[in-house]
Design a protein around this motif. Structure first.
Motif, PDB file in Angstrom:
ATOM      1  N   ALA A 162     -43.268  77.452  70.897  1.00 15.17           N
ATOM      2  CA  ALA A 162     -44.496  77.819  70.176  1.00 15.17           C
ATOM      3  C   ALA A 162     -44.181  78.792  69.036  1.00 15.17           C
ATOM      4  O   ALA A 162     -44.718  78.665  67.931  1.00 15.17           O
ATOM      5  N   ARG A 163     -43.303  79.731  69.299  1.00  6.35           N
ATOM      6  CA  ARG A 163     -42.909  80.677  68.247  1.00  6.35           C
ATOM      7  C   ARG A 163     -42.184  79.970  67.112  1.00  6.35           C
ATOM      8  O   ARG A 163     -42.405  80.281  65.937  1.00  6.35           O
ATOM      9  N   ALA A 164     -41.323  79.020  67.459  1.00 10.03           N
ATOM     10  CA  ALA A 164     -40.602  78.269  66.420  1.00 10.03           C
ATOM     11  C   ALA A 164     -41.583  77.462  65.576  1.00 10.03           C
ATOM     12  O   ALA A 164     -41.463  77.425  64.343  1.00 10.03           O
ATOM     13  N   ARG A 165     -42.553  76.827  66.223  1.00 13.38           N
ATOM     14  CA  ARG A 165     -43.544  76.054  65.463  1.00 13.38           C
ATOM     15  C   ARG A 165     -44.431  76.974  64.631  1.00 13.38           C
ATOM     16  O   ARG A 165     -44.844  76.609  63.518  1.00 13.38           O
ATOM     17  N   LEU A 166     -44.699  78.172  65.116  1.00 12.59           N
ATOM     18  CA  LEU A 166     -45.455  79.146  64.330  1.00 12.59           C
ATOM     19  C   LEU A 166     -44.658  79.542  63.090  1.00 12.59           C
ATOM     20  O   LEU A 166     -45.211  79.601  61.989  1.00 12.59           O
ATOM     21  N   ARG A 167     -43.370  79.808  63.258  1.00 15.84           N
ATOM     22  CA  ARG A 167     -42.524  80.142  62.093  1.00 15.84           C
ATOM     23  C   ARG A 167     -42.521  78.997  61.089  1.00 15.84           C
ATOM     24  O   ARG A 167     -42.646  79.209  59.882  1.00 15.84           O
ATOM     25  N   ASP A 168     -42.373  77.765  61.579  1.00 12.80           N
ATOM     26  CA  ASP A 168     -42.368  76.605  60.683  1.00 12.80           C
ATOM     27  C   ASP A 168     -43.703  76.474  59.954  1.00 12.80           C
ATOM     28  O   ASP A 168     -43.740  76.205  58.746  1.00 12.80           O
ATOM     29  N   ALA A 169     -44.801  76.659  60.688  1.00 14.18           N
ATOM     30  CA  ALA A 169     -46.128  76.550  60.069  1.00 14.18           C
ATOM     31  C   ALA A 169     -46.324  77.667  59.046  1.00 14.18           C
ATOM     32  O   ALA A 169     -46.907  77.444  57.977  1.00 14.18           O
ATOM     33  N   TRP A 170     -45.834  78.866  59.354  1.00 14.22           N
ATOM     34  CA  TRP A 170     -45.960  79.976  58.416  1.00 14.22           C
ATOM     35  C   TRP A 170     -45.132  79.707  57.157  1.00 14.22           C
ATOM     36  O   TRP A 170     -45.607  79.932  56.042  1.00 14.22           O
ATOM     37  N   ASP A 171     -43.910  79.201  57.352  1.00  6.84           N
ATOM     38  CA  ASP A 171     -43.061  78.876  56.191  1.00  6.84           C
ATOM     39  C   ASP A 171     -43.725  77.805  55.330  1.00  6.84           C
ATOM     40  O   ASP A 171     -43.729  77.909  54.099  1.00  6.84           O
ATOM     41  N   ALA A 172     -44.297  76.783  55.950  1.00  2.00           N
ATOM     42  CA  ALA A 172     -44.979  75.722  55.200  1.00  2.00           C
ATOM     43  C   ALA A 172     -46.175  76.282  54.442  1.00  2.00           C
ATOM     44  O   ALA A 172     -46.421  75.919  53.289  1.00  2.00           O
ATOM     45  N   HIS A 173     -46.888  77.187  55.068  1.00  4.70           N
ATOM     46  CA  HIS A 173     -48.039  77.817  54.407  1.00  4.70           C
ATOM     47  C   HIS A 173     -47.579  78.634  53.200  1.00  4.70           C
ATOM     48  O   HIS A 173     -48.175  78.539  52.123  1.00  4.70           O
TER      49      HIS A 173
END
Length: 179
Positions: A162-173
């Protein structure tokens, strides 16, 4: 000592004193759990009613509440109560969460940030739940495992993903904002 069938003799009885202590220790945490998860912070009465429903369930099922892991059991039950409550409501997109929260709770202040809301909206419901249980509700790895109904290793892996997907989503944002 309680000689009722199915109750180990070495386990303390879950009586009115036990429930009173449970209520005193965890009712505020349950109330906050619902305030943070209801649309627009919910009405105070909604959060109170839902917390009361969880506590009523704890009383009815007091023999099922594990000693030493009461809060994770309550949070797991709260998740079910909230899901039932949401089924009765119409869905609100994250975008309509108000910009100004009513409470000064730092966890609530995070929801006023459009970027945070946008990134959280990109995550699956399970990832959001895991991250919020740890970040907002302060659950430990063992407690998270109990809420999710998985092993400690499973909870750690779920949190890591979940943390990794949060980082990915934040980077995409961030990339979308910079473009």
């Amino acid at each position: 000592m309680d000689d009722s069938p199915g109750r180990p003799h070495d386990r303390p009885a879950h009586d009115e004193a036990w429930f009173s202590a449970l209520f005193d220790a965890h009712s505020r945490a349950l109330y906050s759990y619902f305030v943070r998860r209801l649309p627009d912070g919910g009405r105070v009465s909604d959060a109170e009613d839902l917390a009361a429903e969880v506590l009523a369930t704890a009383w009815r099922r007091r023999d099922d509440v594990p000693d030493g892991a009461e809060l994770p059991w309550l949070y797991r039950t709260a998740g079910y109560v909230l899901a039932n409550h949401r089924r009765k409501m119409r869905a609100l997109p994250v975008a309509v969460v108000p910009d100004e929260p009513d409470d000064v709770d730092p966890a609530l202040l995070a929801t006023s940030d459009d970027a945070v809301r946008s990134v959280l909206a990109r995550l699956s419901a399970r990832d959001r739940r895991i991250l919020l249980l740890v970040a907002w509700d302060g659950l430990s790895g063992d407690d998270l495992a109990q809420v999710l109904g998985v092993s400690r290793g499973g909870a750690d892996a779920a949190l890591s993903r979940a943390r990794a997907r949060l980082r990915d989503a934040w980077d995409a944002h961030e990339q979308a904002v910079d473009a």
